[in-house]
Design a protein around this motif. Structure first.
Motif, PDB file in Angstrom:
ATOM      1  N   ARG A 134      25.671  38.555  42.098  1.00 42.72           N
ATOM      2  CA  ARG A 134      26.661  39.447  41.779  1.00 42.72           C
ATOM      3  C   ARG A 134      26.579  40.882  41.618  1.00 42.72           C
ATOM      4  NH1 ARG A 134      29.282  35.589  38.154  1.00 42.72           N
ATOM      5  NH2 ARG A 134      28.295  33.543  38.200  1.00 42.72           N
TER       6      ARG A 134
ATOM      7  N   ASP B 131      30.568  29.655  45.154  1.00 45.09           N
ATOM      8  CA  ASP B 131      31.682  29.267  44.743  1.00 45.09           C
ATOM      9  C   ASP B 131      32.798  30.078  44.568  1.00 45.09           C
ATOM     10  OD1 ASP B 131      31.527  30.080  41.912  1.00 45.09           O
ATOM     11  OD2 ASP B 131      30.297  28.295  41.455  1.00 45.09           O
ATOM     12  N   GLU B 132      33.826  29.749  43.930  1.00 44.24           N
ATOM     13  CA  GLU B 132      35.037  30.861  44.041  1.00 44.24           C
ATOM     14  C   GLU B 132      34.636  31.828  42.725  1.00 44.24           C
ATOM     15  OE1 GLU B 132      36.797  26.874  42.485  1.00 44.24           O
ATOM     16  OE2 GLU B 132      35.087  27.498  43.374  1.00 44.24           O
ATOM     17  N   SER B 133      33.608  31.260  41.689  1.00 48.66           N
ATOM     18  CA  SER B 133      33.618  32.207  40.560  1.00 48.66           C
ATOM     19  C   SER B 133      32.318  32.785  40.878  1.00 48.66           C
ATOM     20  CB  SER B 133      33.631  31.153  39.463  1.00 48.66           C
ATOM     21  OG  SER B 133      32.373  30.380  39.664  1.00 48.66           O
ATOM     22  N   ASP B 134      31.947  33.182  42.076  1.00 48.46           N
ATOM     23  CA  ASP B 134      30.567  33.763  42.338  1.00 48.46           C
ATOM     24  C   ASP B 134      29.092  32.969  41.933  1.00 48.46           C
ATOM     25  OD1 ASP B 134      30.790  35.851  43.942  1.00 48.46           O
ATOM     26  OD2 ASP B 134      31.057  37.448  42.389  1.00 48.46           O
ATOM     27  N   GLY B 135      29.499  31.615  41.331  1.00 48.47           N
ATOM     28  CA  GLY B 135      28.256  30.862  41.373  1.00 48.47           C
ATOM     29  C   GLY B 135      27.481  30.487  42.499  1.00 48.47           C
TER      30      GLY B 135
ATOM     31  N   TRP C  71      26.295  21.649  35.630  1.00 46.95           N
ATOM     32  CA  TRP C  71      27.471  22.652  35.347  1.00 46.95           C
ATOM     33  C   TRP C  71      28.723  21.763  35.569  1.00 46.95           C
ATOM     34  CZ3 TRP C  71      25.069  27.295  35.189  1.00 46.95           C
ATOM     35  CH2 TRP C  71      23.917  27.558  35.736  1.00 46.95           C
TER      36      TRP C  71
ATOM     37  N   VAL D 237      34.529  20.550  35.576  1.00 44.28           N
ATOM     38  CA  VAL D 237      35.733  21.350  36.036  1.00 44.28           C
ATOM     39  C   VAL D 237      36.490  20.369  36.700  1.00 44.28           C
ATOM     40  CG1 VAL D 237      34.029  23.405  36.322  1.00 44.28           C
ATOM     41  CG2 VAL D 237      34.156  21.628  38.281  1.00 44.28           C
TER      42      VAL D 237
ATOM     43  N   ARG E 200      36.547  22.791  42.582  1.00 37.42           N
ATOM     44  CA  ARG E 200      35.424  23.751  42.754  1.00 37.42           C
ATOM     45  C   ARG E 200      35.329  23.700  44.443  1.00 37.42           C
ATOM     46  NH1 ARG E 200      34.674  26.747  39.501  1.00 37.42           N
ATOM     47  NH2 ARG E 200      33.177  26.061  38.086  1.00 37.42           N
TER      48      ARG E 200
END
Length: 283
Positions: A84, A134-138, A260, A263, A266
């Protein structure tokens, strides 16, 4: 998963971040690892008490090589923080596995004994590894799994008038007759759409038992889908790709000793050679 092993120039100064869970789980292993590291290099030891202090210690490492003493969750937390901050590519990590969940570190080639792992930190080489992002920076270091859905909760029965004598009789029966354990309800199959590089492998009308995604070689992910078996066992669907999208009913996924979600969609993309991990030199 590994792309290459290199002998990158490394600092002899270490920042040793000891996860609080590791200290509580196996203080003796932590002490042994710390002693070996301190004897072989200039080591600054940090003892964070929570995730915030863990992040602060890592961000203030300067030119020191970061070494995490902890389990898979601690390693994943360090990789996520550096990713991140967009500092992961230029920062080789080391880990001394201590704790209960060590399967990810083991699968990446890190010894699970404190002495051997600490010596690998001092004398090992850096291996470049792929990463699922992933698209949320996970981030995901090891295998990602989407299991079957948990069983539905039993629906409440309609309320009926209760008489005192009936409650007494029911209580007496429960006292005299040993209770029988009800069988656990089976998990429900998930209805998901799984797409690999834009191609649909399974759609919502074909329920699945599990989906797994593992970083493979050369920037590719290995996908395995196990359809719901009806009668004869159904053959798993396997594929290789760089991007994996899963959507459908709310789902949870397991990765790096964590769970997690839920959702509804993802997407994971393989970042080739995204991070470096110190491992023993191959003999």
């Amino acid at each position: 998963m590994a792309t290459s092993a290199t002998s990158e120039a490394r600092s002899d100064q270490l920042l040793v971040v000891i996860d609080p869970v590791a200290r509580r789980t196996d203080g003796e292993a932590v002490r042994i690892a710390k002693d070996v590291l301190s004897a072989g290099a200039q080591a600054k030891v940090c003892l964070p008490e929570d995730a915030e202090e863990f992040a602060r210690a890592l961000s203030r490492r300067g030119s020191r090589r970061p070494v995490v003493i902890g389990d898979d969750c601690a390693l994943a937390r360090a990789v996520s923080l550096l990713h991140r901050q967009r500092e992961l590519a230029g920062c080789a990590l080391s880990v001394v596995p201590v704790g209960g969940a060590l399967s990810v570190a083991r699968s990446l080639g890190v010894p699970t004994g404190p002495v051997a792992a600490a010596r690998a930190v001092l004398d090992g080489s850096v291996r470049r590894l792929d990463l699922l992002v992933d698209e949320s920076d996970g981030v995901v270091l090891g295998t990602l799994r989407i299991p079957s859905l948990p069983p539905d909760s039993p629906s409440p029965t309609s309320a009926e008038p209760t008489r005192p004598w009936l409650r007494t009789a029911q209580s007496l029966v429960r006292t005299l007759v040993p209770p029988r354990e009800a069988p656990a309800p089976a998990p429900r199959p998930a209805r998901l759409r799984v797409e690999v590089d834009g191609v649909t492998l399974v759609d919502l009308d074909h329920p699945v038992e599990t989906v797994s995604v593992t970083p493979a070689a050369a920037g590719m992910a290995e996908i395995e889908i196990r359809p719901l078996s009806v009668g004869a066992e159904a053959s798993p669907v396997r594929a290789l790709g760089r991007t994996v999208s899963v959507s459908g009913t709310d789902f949870r996924y397991r990765a790096d000793a964590g769970v997690w979600g839920p959702v509804r969609r993802r997407t994971w993309t393989v970042w080739e050679g995204a991070w470096g991990l110190t491992v023993p030199v191959a003999s």
